[in-house]
Design an enzyme around this catalytic site. Structure first.
Site, PDB file in Angstrom:
ATOM      1  N   HIS A 126      15.453  32.594 -58.800  1.00  0.00           N
ATOM      2  CA  HIS A 126      15.849  31.797 -57.636  1.00  0.00           C
ATOM      3  C   HIS A 126      16.944  32.512 -56.843  1.00  0.00           C
ATOM      4  CE1 HIS A 126      16.802  28.086 -55.353  1.00  0.00           C
ATOM      5  NE2 HIS A 126      18.050  28.506 -55.469  1.00  0.00           N
ATOM      6  N   GLU A 127      17.931  33.051 -57.543  1.00  0.00           N
ATOM      7  CA  GLU A 127      19.014  33.766 -56.852  1.00  0.00           C
ATOM      8  C   GLU A 127      18.518  35.045 -56.190  1.00  0.00           C
ATOM      9  OE1 GLU A 127      21.588  32.167 -56.297  1.00  0.00           O
ATOM     10  OE2 GLU A 127      21.129  30.592 -57.750  1.00  0.00           O
ATOM     11  N   HIS A 143      17.177  34.285 -52.899  1.00  0.00           N
ATOM     12  CA  HIS A 143      18.183  34.269 -51.835  1.00  0.00           C
ATOM     13  C   HIS A 143      18.491  35.687 -51.339  1.00  0.00           C
ATOM     14  CE1 HIS A 143      19.005  30.065 -51.796  1.00  0.00           C
ATOM     15  NE2 HIS A 143      19.479  30.016 -53.023  1.00  0.00           N
ATOM     16  N   HIS A 186      18.053  37.140 -47.556  1.00  0.00           N
ATOM     17  CA  HIS A 186      19.088  37.879 -46.826  1.00  0.00           C
ATOM     18  C   HIS A 186      18.538  39.192 -46.281  1.00  0.00           C
ATOM     19  CE1 HIS A 186      23.352  39.841 -46.856  1.00  0.00           C
ATOM     20  NE2 HIS A 186      23.038  39.370 -45.679  1.00  0.00           N
TER      21      HIS A 186
END
Length: 229
Positions: free
Chosen positions: A99-100, A103, A107
């Site tokens: 999940h991270e 991100h 980005h």
């Protein structure tokens, strides 16, 4: 008004949802923390593997203390993994790590909502901290302008919460795709990841509901103040 505020009743549904969300996320993470993934990656190894496969070579992976304090910092391009995920090979940990990385990919792709959220974050943080101070001072000293300024500040925090929802859901969608296609995680394990990430997403829904209802509460109180004025 300060001794008995019936508008507080508006917050009860959001409070109950928040409690339920916390119970679900802790339960799901606790359960799937006991299930070791057959991919044999630790959280940190998976993070590096997924970053490399996405062509992201300028992001770092760091360990940090705490439980489920994992996050991606777009300002420094650092994926910070908590002690509960960094060295773990559990289904729950790998789901959170993916999940991270989702991100980090957002980005790299310059996802407009993530960019907007990053810009809005410091303003929303200050707004949520000072909003009630200005609002209550406006009530105490009968200053409508100060009261309205408090509402505007809190509205920024609400906007931040609303923008956060699609960003988080998209990161979870990316996580499932990464785990399924890049490391060939079995479908049974992916089901566990879905449960963990769905429970985590519910906490953002609860937070947003609380923010929206708090704003509505402010507007109702301001309306009463305006009529009395």
């Amino acid at each position: 008004m300060f001794f008995y505020d019936p508008t507080f009743l508006l917050l009860i549904p959001a409070l109950l949802l928040a409690i339920w969300a916390q119970v679900k996320v802790q339960s799901a993470f606790s359960h799937y923390s006991q299930v070791r993934s057959t991919t044999n990656f630790t959280g940190s190894q998976l993070a590096m593997r997924l970053l490399d496969s996405a062509g992201i070579y300028d992001a770092r992976v760091e360990a940090m203390p705490g439980h489920l304090t994992d996050h991606y910092d777009p300002r420094t391009k650092v994926v910070r993994l908590s002690s509960s995920t960094y060295g773990s090979s559990s289904v729950a940990a790998l789901g959170v790590v993916a999940h991270e990385i989702g991100h980090a990919i957002q980005h790299a792709e310059k996802n407009p909502l993530l960019v907007f959220r990053t810009i809005l974050a410091p303003v929303a943080s200050v707004g949520s901290s000072l909003a009630w101070i200005f609002f209550i001072m406006g009530l105490l000293f009968a200053l409508p302008a100060m009261l309205r300024f408090g509402i505007v500040l809190f509205s920024l925090a609400v906007l931040f919460s609303l923008v956060t929802l699609p960003v988080e859901y998209d990161a979870s969608k990316k996580a499932l795709k990464l785990l399924g296609e890049n490391v060939m995680m079995p479908e049974e394990e992916l089901k566990g990841v879905r449960k963990v990430l769905s429970a985590a997403a519910l906490t953002y829904v609860a937070s947003t509901a609380m923010a929206v209802l708090q704003l509505l509460r402010m507007l109702l109180i301001a309306g009463v103040f305006g009529r009395r004025d």
